[in-house]
Design an enzyme around this catalytic site. Structure first.
Site, PDB file in Angstrom:
ATOM      1  N   ILE A   6      -4.871  19.249  16.602  1.00  0.00           N
ATOM      2  CA  ILE A   6      -5.754  19.300  17.774  1.00  0.00           C
ATOM      3  C   ILE A   6      -5.313  20.424  18.710  1.00  0.00           C
ATOM      4  O   ILE A   6      -5.523  20.349  19.926  1.00  0.00           O
ATOM      5  CB  ILE A   6      -5.829  17.932  18.480  1.00  0.00           C
ATOM      6  CG1 ILE A   6      -4.439  17.405  18.876  1.00  0.00           C
ATOM      7  CG2 ILE A   6      -6.506  16.916  17.587  1.00  0.00           C
ATOM      8  CD1 ILE A   6      -4.489  16.080  19.642  1.00  0.00           C
ATOM      9  N   GLY A   7      -4.728  21.451  18.119  1.00  0.00           N
ATOM     10  CA  GLY A   7      -4.227  22.572  18.910  1.00  0.00           C
ATOM     11  C   GLY A   7      -2.738  22.468  19.174  1.00  0.00           C
ATOM     12  O   GLY A   7      -2.139  23.328  19.816  1.00  0.00           O
ATOM     13  N   ILE A  19      13.302  18.277  17.512  1.00  0.00           N
ATOM     14  CA  ILE A  19      12.186  19.175  17.796  1.00  0.00           C
ATOM     15  C   ILE A  19      11.932  19.999  16.534  1.00  0.00           C
ATOM     16  O   ILE A  19      12.769  20.800  16.120  1.00  0.00           O
ATOM     17  CB  ILE A  19      12.515  20.099  18.995  1.00  0.00           C
ATOM     18  CG1 ILE A  19      12.920  19.269  20.225  1.00  0.00           C
ATOM     19  CG2 ILE A  19      11.333  21.017  19.293  1.00  0.00           C
ATOM     20  CD1 ILE A  19      11.887  18.258  20.694  1.00  0.00           C
ATOM     21  N   PRO A  61      10.456  24.439  18.079  1.00  0.00           N
ATOM     22  CA  PRO A  61      10.613  24.573  19.536  1.00  0.00           C
ATOM     23  C   PRO A  61       9.512  25.412  20.189  1.00  0.00           C
ATOM     24  O   PRO A  61       9.251  25.227  21.382  1.00  0.00           O
ATOM     25  CB  PRO A  61      11.973  25.268  19.681  1.00  0.00           C
ATOM     26  CG  PRO A  61      12.699  24.958  18.417  1.00  0.00           C
ATOM     27  CD  PRO A  61      11.651  24.865  17.338  1.00  0.00           C
ATOM     28  N   GLY A 112       8.038  12.808  18.993  1.00  0.00           N
ATOM     29  CA  GLY A 112       6.669  13.141  19.416  1.00  0.00           C
ATOM     30  C   GLY A 112       6.657  13.454  20.900  1.00  0.00           C
ATOM     31  O   GLY A 112       7.349  12.813  21.691  1.00  0.00           O
ATOM     32  N   GLY A 145       3.560  15.323  22.420  1.00  0.00           N
ATOM     33  CA  GLY A 145       2.293  15.926  22.843  1.00  0.00           C
ATOM     34  C   GLY A 145       1.807  15.444  24.195  1.00  0.00           C
ATOM     35  O   GLY A 145       1.133  16.166  24.915  1.00  0.00           O
ATOM     36  N   GLU A 146       2.128  14.210  24.532  1.00  0.00           N
ATOM     37  CA  GLU A 146       1.604  13.645  25.778  1.00  0.00           C
ATOM     38  C   GLU A 146       2.672  13.482  26.861  1.00  0.00           C
ATOM     39  O   GLU A 146       2.367  13.107  27.984  1.00  0.00           O
ATOM     40  CB  GLU A 146       0.916  12.310  25.470  1.00  0.00           C
ATOM     41  CG  GLU A 146      -0.357  12.541  24.696  1.00  0.00           C
ATOM     42  CD  GLU A 146      -0.913  11.290  24.057  1.00  0.00           C
ATOM     43  OE1 GLU A 146      -1.830  10.702  24.628  1.00  0.00           O
ATOM     44  OE2 GLU A 146      -0.445  10.902  22.979  1.00  0.00           O
TER      45      GLU A 146
HETATM   46 MO1  MOS Z   1      -4.182  11.061  22.902  1.00  0.00          MO
HETATM   47  S1  MOS Z   1      -5.191  10.535  24.604  1.00  0.00           S
HETATM   48  O1  MOS Z   1      -3.441   9.628  22.445  1.00  0.00           O
HETATM   49  O2  MOS Z   1      -5.446  11.655  21.932  1.00  0.00           O
END
Ligand code: MOS
Length: 765
Positions: free
Chosen positions: A468-469, A649, A652, A722, A724-725
């Site tokens: 997703i990028g 990681i 990096p 992980g 990403g968020e």
């Molecule tokens: Mo993310 S909001 O868990 O795609």
């Protein structure tokens, strides 16, 4: 040419970068479809009521119009299915064109099909839809909005509690009791919401940007009443998602129905404005936080009460008290989440769904407590740090919150902070320094992958994961390069196709952990096959070695005592062609039916606070400098430093990019981001990128990402947490805390717009 062999942990730029910047990466709606019909949506002009009539006369008279779908002609064509969070696939159970009922403003009321996009747009504008409208409830405080307790309507929701929070609060010497709120926000990915569908021999192919191709395949099968193996969903490149493409929207099935009726491929590109109402968004939230501590700063009581707005029919909630009640040691904790039903479209996941609003509240309150105690906010966190979560006493698999605070504080120069609000100044600019903790659950799901090693060392990796990028193509390639000992330029990665071995939804920051582990497992099967052939070979080079001692590295098979042979010879000995491995991985904590769920496209993620024996989260600390102009109250954020501990990681470069992007989102979101609502009409008003404020380069100055090393082999074999968020969870609070430090004004309601700073006691001109 053989290139250097890269390892897990090697910093490399994304392998799909060139394709993206040259326009070669083909996004869903770029796919040539032969001779498609074009779909344009017509959406409701009311938020609540019924459609009484649709006059199609003028619309059908537009040259090129092929058909107009409404509830009157396709009413029962799409079957009702369960919400994603109830074990289904869809992001809303509201069924546009399912009946005459209107549940929210901007609901799809017709799909116009024509030879050209222009004809379909023209005709959609000429449809005359008549309604019997009722007064809508826009959200909190609206007449007609109804509130229910989350635990009364959800099988999985818990309200974490321990001890007696009320009694401890009453008895404690230092207390904070305050309300906070966060606004409605929309993902606004640059790629619009598009769907292309084509039927051939009873099989449906869907090209759509998706974070969950296997889920979309299975969900669409339920909606259309056909077998999942008759559907293929393709989503190779994704122009932003942030959660908006994790659950199936209702548009996809409508376009599939349209393509079937016309017996022709159909392409939909919905408008930016329609994206606000035909997909999900981040729910508006409210919070009441009560904190009490002794003079030593140790928490004695913590209460987090949350409210979230949702649609009329769906009990969607993020309920972030799972995380917020476990961030600090505290013997007495209480919490409760409620949801408020209003005449709105159903909200859904948006980057770090639970943690962003809930940590804004708790991390703002912690700053307020530090002020009340006259204690440095970093020191307050140190006094309440813990290696066991407070509710059940479960151990964190690893938790480096304070090392993150220490690294970030040092890089930021926190020791030069003068604590009094308004005491740091550069001419007309008031300077504020603030910080906050960030946390995100480490979640890992079952996944499958196929890895093929060709005779001369080329590798193909196939899994229905999604980039997703974030860099998924790159981390998957790095894993295969590391484990098979070949150069990264020899590795082809195929993702985003439901015909491939299934992988989880690209949500909950699980992809790197889930997918790299299963790819490593498939590579290991290949290594074992090659090693077994090598030790059994009569030429004796690896005689006496155990297969476990042989490794694939640097284009070679290597064994004890310096024994080595070129990779192609080792492959030739093991197989007279390519060597293929198919692996499935079921991580710790996943229930036994997890593997079956994977093939059905259901999320079966384990981790966070949902495990019985332990708790697993990634942590970080973010420090922000804001500058508030003494005369205009303009707010700038020239500097942010974040330190993060997120296990191994893999790359990096892409990891830094994720964390930096999260922080950039946060420092722009805090002062700007909100979907504005006309409360009389329950209608979003700033539905374009001119009025929905997102950051531009001029908003962002210095950003620094620090990785704090962490080795945690409990979370999964490769030690990946992980991230990403993780980056944008703490940022809103860090900005609000910095604004307080600059101005003496505590902003508890996001966004922090300058009009809220007009009466700032600390601002002296
Ligand atoms: Mo993310 S909001 O868990 O795609």
């Amino acid at each position: 040419m053989q290139t250097a062999q890269l390892k897990i942990g090697s910093p490399i730029t994304r392998i799909d970068g060139r394709l993206k910047v040259t326009g070669e990466a083909r996004y869903a709606s770029d796919t040539p479809l032969g001779d498609p019909a074009y779909a344009v949506l017509a959406t409701s002009a009311i938020a609540r009521g019924r459609i009484t009539d649709i006059d199609e006369t003028e619309a059908r008279a537009v040259p090129g119009v092929l058909d107009i779908l409404t509830h009157r002609n396709i009413g029962g064509a799409v079957k009702k299915t369960k919400l994603f969070s109830d074990g289904g696939y869809v992001g809303t159970t509201i069924m546009p064109l399912g009946s005459d009922q209107v549940w929210h403003d901007g609901q799809i009321v017709a799909v116009v099909l024509a030879e050209t996009f222009e004809a379909a747009s023209d005709a959609a504008g000429r449809l005359v839809v008549r309604y019997a409208a009722e007064e809508p409830a826009a959200g909190f405080d609206s007449a007609g909005a109804t509130t229910v307790a989350a635990k009364d309507v959800s099988k999985t929701h818990e309200d974490p509690e321990v001890g007696d929070a009320a009694a401890a609060f009453a008895a404690a010497p230092v207390k904070i009791d305050a309300g906070y709120s966060t606004p409605t926000q929309h993902h606004n990915p640059i790629e619009l919401f598009t769907t292309s569908c084509a039927w051939s021999d009873g099989k449906l192919t869907v090209w759509e940007s998706s974070q969950n191709v296997t889920g979309f395949k299975n969900g669409l099968a339920e909606q259309l009443g056909i077998e999942p193996d008759k559907i293929r969903v393709i989503s190779r490149y994704i122009g932003g998602a942030f959660g908006s493409r994790g659950s199936l929207t209702q548009r996809t099935a409508l376009i599939a129905v349209a393509a079937k009726r016309l017996d022709r491929p159909v392409k939909l590109v919905a408008s930016r404005k329609q994206g606000f109402t035909i997909a999900t968004y981040r729910a508006e939230t409210r919070h009441r936080i009560k904190l009490a501590a002794g003079q030593d700063g140790k928490l004695q009581s913590l209460t987090h009460i949350g409210w979230e707005v949702t649609s009329r029919p769906d009990n969607y909630m993020v309920s972030g008290t799972d995380a917020s009640t476990r961030l600090y040691a505290c013997p007495n904790v209480a919490s409760k989440v409620s949801i408020v039903h209003a005449d709105r479209n159903t909200p859904g996941f948006m980057r770090s769904p639970p943690e962003v609003p809930y940590l804004f509240a708790i991390e703002s309150a912690m700053d307020e407590l530090a002020v009340a105690l006259d204690m440095d906010p970093v020191e307050l966190r140190r006094r309440n740090d813990t290696q066991n979560e407070p509710i059940k006493g479960l151990p964190y698999t690893s938790r480096a919150l304070m090392p993150c605070f220490d690294h970030a504080a040092q890089a930021f120069g926190w020791d030069k902070r003068s604590p009094k609000p308004g005491s740091m100044r550069d001419g007309d600019w008031l300077i504020g320094w603030g910080c906050a903790a960030t946390m995100y659950p480490t979640q890992v799901g079952p996944a499958a992958a196929r890895v093929t090693l060709f005779p001369h060392g080329a590798v193909k990796v196939q899994t229905a994961a999604h980039d997703i990028g974030t860099g998924a193509y790159t981390v998957v390639a790095l894993t295969a390069a590391d484990r098979l000992g070949v150069g990264i330029d020899r590795i082809t990665v195929e993702l985003g196709d439901s015909d491939l071995p299934p992988a989880p939804v690209a949500g909950g920051s699980n992809t790197t952990a889930s997918v790299c582990n299963v790819v490593a497992k498939a590579c290991e099967q290949i290594r074992v096959q090659i090693a077994a052939a090598a030790v059994a070979a009569p030429d004796g080079k690896f005689a006496g070695a155990a297969p476990a001692q042989l490794v694939l590295a640097d284009w070679s098979l290597k064994g004890p005592g310096g024994a080595a042979e070129p990779l192609d010879e080792a492959i030739a000995r093991a197989s007279n062609g390519a060597i293929e491995a198919y692996a499935e991985n079921v991580p710790h904590g996943v229930p036994p039916e997890g593997l079956k769920k994977l093939y059905q496209g259901h999320a079966a993620l384990a981790g966070g606070a949902k495990m019985k024996d332990r708790i697993q989260f990634a942590f970080g600390a973010e420090f922000v400098e804001v500058r508030v102009h003494a005369r205009t109250r303009e707010i700038r954020t020239p500097r942010i430093v974040g330190a993060f501990a997120a296990g191994k990681i893999v790359d990096p470069v892409t990891a830094e990019s994720q964390l930096m992007g999260g922080m950039i989102w946060g420092i722009s979101s805090a002062p700007h981001e909100a979907t504005e609502i006309d409360r009389r009409a329950a209608r979003y008003t700033n539905t374009d990128l001119a009025e929905y404020l997102i950051p531009v380069n001029a908003d962002i100055d210095r950003t620094q990402v620090i990785f704090v090393a962490e080795d945690d082999r409990q979370v999964n074999e490769l030690g990946i947490k992980g991230l990403g968020e993780l980056g944008n969870v703490g940022t809103n609070a860090a900005v609000a805390n910095a604004v307080y430090h600059a101005t003496g004004v505590r902003i508890r309601d996001l966004p922090i717009r300058l009009e809220k700073l007009l009466n700032a006691p600390a601002i002296k001109l």
